[in-house]
Design an enzyme around this catalytic site. Structure first.
Site, PDB file in Angstrom:
ATOM      1  CE  LYS A 116      -4.297  -1.639   2.523  1.00 12.96           C
ATOM      2  NZ  LYS A 116      -4.084  -3.296   1.639  1.00 12.96           N
ATOM      3  CD  GLU A 200      -4.856   4.996   4.217  1.00 14.55           C
ATOM      4  OE1 GLU A 200      -5.984   4.980   4.844  1.00 14.55           O
ATOM      5  OE2 GLU A 200      -4.754   4.378   3.183  1.00 14.55           O
ATOM      6  NE  ARG A 292      -6.853  -9.357  -4.784  1.00 16.28           N
ATOM      7  CZ  ARG A 292      -8.814  -9.358  -4.056  1.00 16.28           C
ATOM      8  NH1 ARG A 292      -9.642  -8.973  -4.927  1.00 16.28           N
ATOM      9  NH2 ARG A 292      -8.235  -8.773  -3.147  1.00 16.28           N
TER      10      ARG A 292
HETATM   11  P1  ADP Z   1     -11.465  -7.634  -1.782  1.00 14.98           P
HETATM   12  O1  ADP Z   1     -11.510  -5.994  -1.708  1.00 14.98           O
HETATM   13  O2  ADP Z   1     -11.841  -8.136  -3.056  1.00 14.98           O
HETATM   14  O3  ADP Z   1     -12.414  -8.580  -0.529  1.00 14.98           O
HETATM   15  P2  ADP Z   1      -9.641  -8.863   0.060  1.00 14.98           P
HETATM   16  O4  ADP Z   1      -8.160  -8.524  -0.194  1.00 14.98           O
HETATM   17  O5  ADP Z   1     -10.327  -8.433   1.240  1.00 14.98           O
HETATM   18  O6  ADP Z   1     -10.551  -8.546  -1.563  1.00 14.98           O
HETATM   19  O7  ADP Z   1     -10.130 -10.672  -0.274  1.00 14.98           O
HETATM   20  C1  ADP Z   1     -10.132 -11.317  -0.697  1.00 14.98           C
HETATM   21  C2  ADP Z   1     -11.381 -11.572   0.037  1.00 14.98           C
HETATM   22  O8  ADP Z   1     -11.795 -12.892  -0.184  1.00 14.98           O
HETATM   23  C3  ADP Z   1     -11.683 -11.925   1.140  1.00 14.98           C
HETATM   24  O9  ADP Z   1     -12.775 -11.407   1.455  1.00 14.98           O
HETATM   25  C4  ADP Z   1     -10.706 -13.392   1.817  1.00 14.98           C
HETATM   26  O10 ADP Z   1     -10.928 -13.951   2.845  1.00 14.98           O
HETATM   27  C5  ADP Z   1     -11.797 -13.561   0.605  1.00 14.98           C
HETATM   28  N1  ADP Z   1     -10.740 -14.655   0.313  1.00 14.98           N
HETATM   29  C6  ADP Z   1      -9.561 -15.435  -0.502  1.00 14.98           C
HETATM   30  N2  ADP Z   1      -9.732 -16.377  -1.543  1.00 14.98           N
HETATM   31  C7  ADP Z   1     -10.844 -16.934  -0.981  1.00 14.98           C
HETATM   32  C8  ADP Z   1     -10.743 -17.614  -1.384  1.00 14.98           C
HETATM   33  N3  ADP Z   1     -10.204 -18.572  -2.557  1.00 14.98           N
HETATM   34  N4  ADP Z   1     -12.043 -18.577  -1.456  1.00 14.98           N
HETATM   35  C9  ADP Z   1     -12.837 -17.313  -0.648  1.00 14.98           C
HETATM   36  N5  ADP Z   1     -13.333 -16.806  -0.190  1.00 14.98           N
HETATM   37  C10 ADP Z   1     -11.354 -16.302  -0.121  1.00 14.98           C
HETATM   38  P1  ADP Z   2      -8.055  -4.457   2.721  1.00 16.38           P
HETATM   39  O1  ADP Z   2      -6.592  -4.228   1.830  1.00 16.38           O
HETATM   40  O2  ADP Z   2      -7.854  -5.137   3.737  1.00 16.38           O
HETATM   41  O3  ADP Z   2      -8.839  -4.297   1.807  1.00 16.38           O
HETATM   42  P2  ADP Z   2      -8.402  -1.544   2.300  1.00 16.38           P
HETATM   43  O4  ADP Z   2      -7.011  -0.889   2.159  1.00 16.38           O
HETATM   44  O5  ADP Z   2      -8.403  -1.319   1.104  1.00 16.38           O
HETATM   45  O6  ADP Z   2      -7.673  -2.922   3.040  1.00 16.38           O
HETATM   46  O7  ADP Z   2      -9.043  -1.069   3.652  1.00 16.38           O
HETATM   47  C1  ADP Z   2     -10.403  -2.081   4.187  1.00 16.38           C
HETATM   48  C2  ADP Z   2     -11.385  -1.754   4.194  1.00 16.38           C
HETATM   49  O8  ADP Z   2     -11.671  -1.171   5.737  1.00 16.38           O
HETATM   50  C3  ADP Z   2     -12.231  -0.260   3.473  1.00 16.38           C
HETATM   51  O9  ADP Z   2     -13.065  -0.645   2.525  1.00 16.38           O
HETATM   52  C4  ADP Z   2     -12.982   0.687   5.207  1.00 16.38           C
HETATM   53  O10 ADP Z   2     -13.562   0.231   5.392  1.00 16.38           O
HETATM   54  C5  ADP Z   2     -11.861   0.921   6.143  1.00 16.38           C
HETATM   55  N1  ADP Z   2     -10.962   1.354   6.126  1.00 16.38           N
HETATM   56  C6  ADP Z   2     -10.195   0.806   5.427  1.00 16.38           C
HETATM   57  N2  ADP Z   2      -9.037   2.354   5.458  1.00 16.38           N
HETATM   58  C7  ADP Z   2      -9.479   2.659   5.851  1.00 16.38           C
HETATM   59  C8  ADP Z   2      -9.698   4.536   6.107  1.00 16.38           C
HETATM   60  N3  ADP Z   2      -8.668   5.837   5.952  1.00 16.38           N
HETATM   61  N4  ADP Z   2     -10.563   5.602   7.164  1.00 16.38           N
HETATM   62  C9  ADP Z   2     -11.428   4.328   7.122  1.00 16.38           C
HETATM   63  N5  ADP Z   2     -11.636   3.300   6.239  1.00 16.38           N
HETATM   64  C10 ADP Z   2     -10.316   3.154   6.773  1.00 16.38           C
END
Ligand code: ADP
Ligand code: ADP
Ligand code: MG
Length: 495
Positions: A116, A200, A292
């Site tokens: 990130k 952040e 992805r």
């Molecule tokens: P997104 O932003 O799409 O939610 P995340 O980085 O949170 O992406 O990860 C993808 C989501 O899918 C997460 O909730 C993770 O726990 C789940 N996940 C990852 N791999 C698998 C899998 N093979 N089968 C089901 N769920 C998965």
């Molecule tokens: P991940 O890689 O686990 O998906 P993200 O940075 O995409 O992490 O954040 C996942 C979720 O966490 C966001 O959809 C939001 O709900 C919360 N979040 C992340 N960053 C912030 C922020 N700076 N302020 C408030 N909520 C946040």
């Protein structure tokens, strides 16, 4: 086009990719762990190869073994799905070096977006707004304390390698900061093998809005509008939709242009997603890029009439996108609910069980992407997501109604699921009103109790035996009331 694709994943996404391959006339090789020998993706693929024990490090994350199997079975491409190795640039590189096509962006693009901290710098350089923060690589804890005061509390401590909502801490005052830094570092080290964190500004009650990107290897980088994914628990999405009630055509164009600029800045190829967070006044900021396929891609497929997984494969095989940005037009409204083996009344604790009865909802504009079949064992080895229910309708209120009916039509006995709370969420007046910020679940369901306690395992087994072979009586799902004794609150969930 490829000859045979190895699908380096499991669950509904593996099944989804097999379907895309079939439609393209490409053979499929499923891989599986010993715990997944009976999994649906293994049954559906043309061929299947065991990777090793249940533990992901020895199976779905076992790069050497996956490459070995790919070569043994003569695969010319690997689709990583999401999760597992999907965003692992090192794996993508090894695949490439083995003369096999990794279905995804170039490893260098992944590197620039994988963490990130560098991703924030890239987005900023591309002219997109990023969340105010502090991310100096070699900062001391004293630097963090000063930076947090400058940013202004509340702040968020986040893992640079973070994903799946892990490695995040909300910090309300300086007294909590040190513990949050330590906790986030520990969690990040454990989950991602990298303890690097950054700060952040914590945006209070934001919306999560992301833009789908599709880019080919011929210089065409397009966006497929937004998805709103604000309904979350543990910073993980459970309900997603497009279009967002907070985005009008002018804003879509701005966010889309920013997302395209970011993707171009890293020479992005394939399907990817730029995630933004939006505050209550409509300002939006770059969060991260997922390099992805995204779990919630089907809502975009419905509204834009495109098969994103097929396009990933076609782009990887060298095809050029045959349409321009101007030719892409959204139609109607789509909503997705993630159906997970978890107990909403116990803080969404993952559940195990045996699928005794399964009824899949259907009808116009209803799609179920699923790993489920009746008789299956749901274990605790992997992510608790079982299926995704997606609907499409002319407008948002029709889509909401369709989703409510489909959720109640779905029957799942033998494993506790979140079907019950999902049906309540889409029925909620605040959801109907589009008041869907990330605080939604905490605000409305902090003391959630299942309206009907689960049907015990033994009773479920008995019911399964009883129902077998005879048509199942439906509840009157239109009013959410049960018409038969097994059909608690109009659906078959939470047993
Ligand atoms: P997104 O932003 O799409 O939610 P995340 O980085 O949170 O992406 O990860 C993808 C989501 O899918 C997460 O909730 C993770 O726990 C789940 N996940 C990852 N791999 C698998 C899998 N093979 N089968 C089901 N769920 C998965
Ligand atoms: P991940 O890689 O686990 O998906 P993200 O940075 O995409 O992490 O954040 C996942 C979720 O966490 C966001 O959809 C939001 O709900 C919360 N979040 C992340 N960053 C912030 C922020 N700076 N302020 C408030 N909520 C946040
Ligand atoms: Mg994210």
């Amino acid at each position: 086009m490829f000859h045979k694709i190895l699908i380096a994943n499991r669950s509904e996404v593996a099944v989804r990719i097999i379907r895309a391959c079939r439609e393209l006339g490409v053979a499929t090789l499923a891989v599986y762990s010993e715990a997944d020998a009976e999994a649906l993706h293994v049954k559906q693929a043309d061929e299947a190869a065991c990777l090793g024990p249940a533990e992901a490090a020895l199976s779905y994350l076992n790069q050497a073994r996956i490459l070995e199997v790919a070569q043994q079975y003569g695969c010319d491409a690997i689709h990583p799905g999401y999760g597992f190795l999907a965003e692992n640039a090192q794996f993508a590189r090894r695949v490439q070096e083995a003369g096999i096509r990794f279905i995804g962006p170039a490893p260098d693009s992944m590197d620039r977006m994988g963490a990130k901290i560098p991703a924030r710098a890239t987005a900023e350089a591309a002219g997109a707004p990023v969340v105010p923060g502090f991310d100096a690589a070699d900062a001391s804890d004293t630097d963090y304390i000063k930076a947090a005061a400058d940013i202004g509390y509340p702040v968020m401590v986040k893992a640079s390698m973070g994903g799946g909502g892990k490695g995040m801490r909300i910090v309300h005052s300086e007294t909590e900061l040190q513990a949050a830094l330590d906790g986030a570092r520990r969690e990040a080290e454990k989950a991602f093998g990298d303890a690097t964190v950054f700060l952040e500004k914590y945006i209070v009650d934001p919306r999560h809005i992301e833009i789908q990107i599709l880019a080919d290897g011929h210089g065409n980088t397009l966006h497929l509008g937004e998805r709103e994914c604000s309904i979350q628990r543990r910073h993980q999405k459970i309900v997603e939709e497009t279009p967002s009630t907070a985005v009008d055509p002018a804003l879509r164009e701005r966010m889309g242009a920013d997302a395209v600029a970011i993707a171009r800045a890293v020479g992005y190829e394939g399907a990817g997603t730029i995630e933004f967070i939006m505050d209550s006044t409509g300002n939006y900021y770059f969060l991260e890029m997922n390099t992805r396929l995204q779990v919630e891609h089907p809502v975009t497929e419905f509204v834009y009439g495109l098969d994103i997984v097929q396009w990933q494969i076609r782009i990887a095989s060298g095809e050029e996108l045959p349409f321009s940005q101007a030719e892409i037009t959204p139609r109607g409204h789509s909503i997705e609910c993630r159906i997970c083996a978890e107990d909403a009344a116990q803080g969404f604790l993952p559940q195990v069980g045996n699928v005794r009865v399964l009824r899949e909802p259907d009808g116009p504009g209803v799609r179920l992407d699923s790993m489920l079949y009746a008789g299956q064992r749901i274990g605790a080895d992997y992510d608790p997501m079982l299926a995704k229910l997606i609907v499409h309708a002319e407008d948002r209120s029709a889509a909401i109604r369709r989703m409510g009916l489909a959720l109640r039509d779905m029957g799942l006995l033998g494993v506790t699921s979140n079907l019950g709370i999902l049906a309540e969420i889409v029925d909620h007046p605040a959801f109907a009103a589009g008041k869907t910020d990330t605080g939604f679940i905490a605000r409305h369901y902090s003391d959630y109790r299942d309206p009907e306690p689960g049907i015990p395992e033994k009773l479920a087994a008995g019911l399964a035996a009883l129902i077998k072979g005879s048509p199942v009586q439906r509840g009157d799902s239109a009013n959410g009331k049960a018409a038969d004794p097994f059909n608690a609150y109009g659906n078959w969930s939470n047993t």
